[in-house]
Design a protein around this motif. Structure first.
Motif, mmCIF file in Angstrom:
data_model
loop_
_atom_site.group_PDB
_atom_site.id
_atom_site.type_symbol
_atom_site.label_atom_id
_atom_site.label_comp_id
_atom_site.label_asym_id
_atom_site.label_seq_id
_atom_site.Cartn_x
_atom_site.Cartn_y
_atom_site.Cartn_z
ATOM 1 N N UNK A 97 -1.491 -16.068 -2.233
ATOM 2 C CA UNK A 97 -2.743 -16.047 -2.987
ATOM 3 C C UNK A 97 -3.971 -16.050 -2.084
ATOM 4 N N UNK A 98 -3.795 -16.295 -0.785
ATOM 5 C CA UNK A 98 -4.918 -16.289 0.154
ATOM 6 C C UNK A 98 -5.100 -14.941 0.839
ATOM 7 N N UNK A 99 -4.052 -14.140 0.858
ATOM 8 C CA UNK A 99 -4.055 -12.966 1.731
ATOM 9 C C UNK A 99 -5.116 -11.945 1.319
ATOM 10 N N UNK A 100 -5.275 -11.685 0.005
ATOM 11 C CA UNK A 100 -6.268 -10.696 -0.424
ATOM 12 C C UNK A 100 -7.666 -11.062 0.050
ATOM 13 N N UNK A 101 -8.009 -12.374 -0.016
ATOM 14 C CA UNK A 101 -9.332 -12.810 0.419
ATOM 15 C C UNK A 101 -9.525 -12.606 1.915
ATOM 16 N N UNK A 102 -8.465 -12.908 2.684
ATOM 17 C CA UNK A 102 -8.571 -12.758 4.138
ATOM 18 C C UNK A 102 -8.635 -11.282 4.531
ATOM 19 N N UNK A 103 -7.845 -10.452 3.877
ATOM 20 C CA UNK A 103 -7.893 -9.012 4.153
ATOM 21 C C UNK A 103 -9.281 -8.460 3.830
ATOM 22 N N UNK A 104 -9.830 -8.907 2.720
ATOM 23 C CA UNK A 104 -11.186 -8.459 2.361
ATOM 24 C C UNK A 104 -12.185 -8.817 3.444
ATOM 25 N N UNK A 105 -12.140 -10.083 3.914
ATOM 26 C CA UNK A 105 -13.069 -10.516 4.965
ATOM 27 C C UNK A 105 -12.894 -9.711 6.241
ATOM 28 N N UNK A 106 -11.646 -9.419 6.580
ATOM 29 C CA UNK A 106 -11.367 -8.624 7.790
ATOM 30 C C UNK A 106 -11.947 -7.216 7.652
ATOM 31 N N UNK A 107 -11.764 -6.585 6.483
ATOM 32 C CA UNK A 107 -12.288 -5.238 6.276
ATOM 33 C C UNK A 107 -13.808 -5.216 6.323
ATOM 34 N N UNK A 108 -14.437 -6.262 5.796
ATOM 35 C CA UNK A 108 -15.904 -6.327 5.800
ATOM 36 C C UNK A 108 -16.428 -6.531 7.209
ATOM 37 N N UNK A 109 -15.853 -7.512 7.948
ATOM 38 C CA UNK A 109 -16.425 -7.912 9.226
ATOM 39 C C UNK A 109 -15.979 -7.026 10.384
ATOM 40 N N UNK A 110 -14.716 -6.650 10.396
ATOM 41 C CA UNK A 110 -14.203 -5.909 11.531
ATOM 42 C C UNK A 110 -14.242 -4.393 11.336
ATOM 43 N N UNK A 111 -14.200 -3.951 10.073
ATOM 44 C CA UNK A 111 -14.171 -2.510 9.802
ATOM 45 C C UNK A 111 -15.457 -2.009 9.157
ATOM 46 N N UNK A 112 -16.406 -2.927 8.940
ATOM 47 C CA UNK A 112 -17.725 -2.568 8.395
ATOM 48 C C UNK A 112 -17.617 -1.857 7.044
ATOM 49 N N UNK A 113 -16.728 -2.331 6.199
ATOM 50 C CA UNK A 113 -16.559 -1.783 4.849
ATOM 51 C C UNK A 113 -17.304 -2.680 3.876
ATOM 52 N N UNK A 114 -18.035 -2.079 2.932
ATOM 53 C CA UNK A 114 -18.807 -2.848 1.955
ATOM 54 C C UNK A 114 -17.878 -3.672 1.056
ATOM 55 N N UNK A 115 -18.356 -4.799 0.504
ATOM 56 C CA UNK A 115 -17.453 -5.739 -0.176
ATOM 57 C C UNK A 115 -16.730 -5.187 -1.398
ATOM 58 N N UNK A 116 -17.391 -4.326 -2.212
ATOM 59 C CA UNK A 116 -16.691 -3.819 -3.394
ATOM 60 C C UNK A 116 -15.527 -2.919 -2.992
ATOM 61 N N UNK A 117 -15.769 -2.062 -2.002
ATOM 62 C CA UNK A 117 -14.684 -1.208 -1.514
ATOM 63 C C UNK A 117 -13.608 -2.040 -0.829
ATOM 64 N N UNK A 118 -14.046 -3.012 -0.031
ATOM 65 C CA UNK A 118 -13.091 -3.849 0.696
ATOM 66 C C UNK A 118 -12.189 -4.613 -0.261
ATOM 67 N N UNK A 119 -12.762 -5.143 -1.337
ATOM 68 C CA UNK A 119 -11.962 -5.906 -2.293
ATOM 69 C C UNK A 119 -10.941 -4.999 -2.982
ATOM 70 N N UNK A 120 -11.357 -3.757 -3.314
ATOM 71 C CA UNK A 120 -10.412 -2.831 -3.955
ATOM 72 C C UNK A 120 -9.271 -2.465 -3.002
ATOM 73 N N UNK A 121 -9.623 -2.187 -1.736
ATOM 74 C CA UNK A 121 -8.598 -1.821 -0.766
ATOM 75 C C UNK A 121 -7.665 -2.996 -0.491
ATOM 76 N N UNK A 122 -8.218 -4.191 -0.491
ATOM 77 C CA UNK A 122 -7.379 -5.371 -0.261
ATOM 78 C C UNK A 122 -6.364 -5.549 -1.375
ATOM 79 N N UNK A 123 -6.732 -5.138 -2.592
ATOM 80 C CA UNK A 123 -5.792 -5.197 -3.717
ATOM 81 C C UNK A 123 -4.913 -3.956 -3.803
#
Length: 521
Positions: free
Chosen positions: A28-54
């Motif tokens: 249950x933690x992994x989606x949140x961590x993946x989202x943060x990684x995509x935002x901070x390390x890959x410079x992806x905006x949060x709405x896109x990052x959250x969708x990709x994380x799911x």
């Protein structure tokens, strides 16, 4: 050496999940961590990052969004989800209501789908709701997720080679203000005071508006005036007048209004776009006409105005008729006029329905529509009335005569068309609808051809050729060509007239506004 995955790609995300599992993160933690990684390390905006994380596609999100909203009339599309992800650099701004629904799809809170760029461009009231939410205000349906780690992963699980350098820390939501101790009288008093101030601030923001009733009334009067002018004026200059009016309304809509004012603005935008579609159709710009009609339908669906929706249906029926889809034209008119008030727009829809069924060869449905029209007892004004949406008496007689003529009820059709011409001649020229006036002459000529009187047919169509070039619109040109084809089909007495008309029509059309516009496009 194994090839490294592209940052943000599906293989990258799969490898990241495996690394997180090996580091002891719960599912249950992994989606949140993946989202943060995509935002901070890959410079992806949060709405896109959250969708990709799911691991959801745009269309899958749209389907789940529509299921949550349960609105069959307004299904979400994957392309619109993409628009929301692109804003504010491009695309469409998602409302707080939209963000809340997306958050429910992704299993998070709506503030987690917002970044600093969104906050800089969103309306002030949305920012207030954001800060209220992050400071411990009313919660969404799911508690905010545990804040994911913001530092890179440990060295035991190094990031891929060539990964981008860590981005600077993103601005964090402002911390919640220190809450006073409610156990004492001073703390209780402070909570009461701040709660009351916040409630008053939100209420005041809801009453803020960029339009007033006088502005809405002036816009409505300008729109009605333009519609009335169009009946007797050439279309080209009125196109620019309508376009400016439409731009003005479009600039007002994104601002803040009371709900009733927003609905009125949408109704005005719908009618304006419908008029633009009508003008483009007359100018022979079919693609532009359909685009304006589609925009009008979208505005009308947000207006909750039956009148606006029926006006748009009227234009859509006309466009379908122009393209030769008579059954669709009749179907649109029939759907729009069923169970509606007995007003001028309803009468117009019934007559459009009758003419479309006549062209489709459905005789009994023509008589049914004409019976419904007669039952309303609506004669309409002699002059311009409410513009193109309300038929003059003469226009109504034209529709009746044209429908009867198409089902070969020549005697009654000719009587109605002659009555229409007489009414047009009695109408002041600055109020007269020149389009249906010309169509009445053409229809009367067609009736005389059926009766074998080609001389009378030639005589009655003559006034049409006196029209100024800027009034030679598509409907008139099409009807003239139909007359030639109809006349040529009677070789015993019509071939000579058909040849004469064909030559005159070619010259007539060569100077028409439609030809001149297409020559410069």
């Amino acid at each position: 050496m194994a090839e490294k995955s592209k940052p943000g790609s599906k293989p990258y995300r799969r490898d990241l999940r495996e690394r997180l599992k090996s580091l002891g993160f719960a599912d249950h933690q992994i989606d949140d961590v993946v989202t943060a990684e995509l935002v901070q390390m890959c410079h992806i905006r949060p709405r896109t990052a959250r969708r990709l994380a799911r691991e959801l596609t745009l269309d899958e999100v749209a389907t789940r969004y529509s299921s949550l909203r349960n609105d069959a009339e307004s299904r979400m599309r994957g392309s619109r989800i993409w628009d929301y992800e692109q804003w504010p650099n491009r695309g469409v701004r998602p409302t707080v209501h939209t963000l809340r629904t997306l958050a429910e799809v992704y299993g998070t809170t709506w503030v987690e789908l917002v970044d600093i760029e969104d906050l800089q461009h969103m309306p002030e009231e949305d920012r207030e709701l954001y800060h209220l939410r992050v400071s411990g205000g009313p919660s969404d349906t799911r508690a905010a997720p545990t804040t994911p780690p913001t530092a890179p992963l440990p060295a035991s699980a190094p990031p891929p080679a060539h990964a981008p350098a860590p981005a600077p820390d993103r601005p964090r939501p402002r911390p919640a203000p220190a809450q006073p101790d409610p156990s004492g009288p001073a703390g209780t008093a402070e909570l009461i005071r701040t709660g009351a101030e916040h409630a008053l601030g939100v209420a005041r923001s809801l009453s803020t508006t960029n339009v007033d009733n006088l502005t809405l009334h002036q816009l409505e009067q300008e729109l009605v005036g333009t519609s009335r002018s169009y009946v007797h004026s050439s279309p080209y200059p009125l196109y620019f007048r309508l376009a400016q009016l439409g731009n003005h309304i479009a600039q007002l809509l994104p601002g803040r209004q009371r709900p009733s004012q927003t609905r009125r603005l949408n109704a005005l935008a719908a009618r304006c776009s419908a008029l633009l579609a009508w003008v483009c159709d007359d100018l022979g710009a079919a693609a532009a006409a359909h685009d304006h009609a589609w925009a009008a339908w979208i505005y009308a669906s947000h207006s909750e105005s039956e009148n606006a929706q029926r006006c748009v249906s009227l234009v859509r029926s006309r466009l379908a008729f122009s393209s030769g889809d008579f059954v669709e034209s009749a179907r649109i008119a029939d759907s729009a006029c069923s169970g509606v008030p007995q007003d001028s727009v309803g009468s117009h829809l019934l007559l459009r329905r009758a003419l479309a069924w006549a062209r489709a060869g459905q005789h009994h449905k023509v008589h049914e529509a004409l019976r419904d029209w007669k039952a309303r007892g609506e004669e309409g004004p002699l002059g311009a009335g409410d513009g193109i949406f309300e038929l003059q008496q003469a226009q109504q007689r034209y529709f009746v005569g044209a429908a009867l003529l198409d089902i070969l009820d020549v005697e009654h059709g000719l009587d109605e068309l002659r009555t229409a011409i007489d009414l047009f001649n009695r109408t002041p020229e600055d109020l007269r609808s020149y389009v249906e006036h010309s169509l009445s002459h053409i229809g009367t000529a067609k009736a005389f051809v059926v009766l074998g009187d080609v001389q009378e047919a030639s005589k009655v169509v003559e006034p049409v050729f006196d029209l100024a070039p800027e009034r030679r619109v598509r409907a008139i040109l099409s009807s003239l060509r139909e007359l030639v084809a109809f006349t040529a089909g009677r070789p015993t007495y019509g071939s000579q007239l058909a040849r004469e008309l064909s030559e005159r029509i070619d010259e007539f059309a060569s100077h028409a506004i439609t030809r001149r516009l297409h020559s410069v496009v």
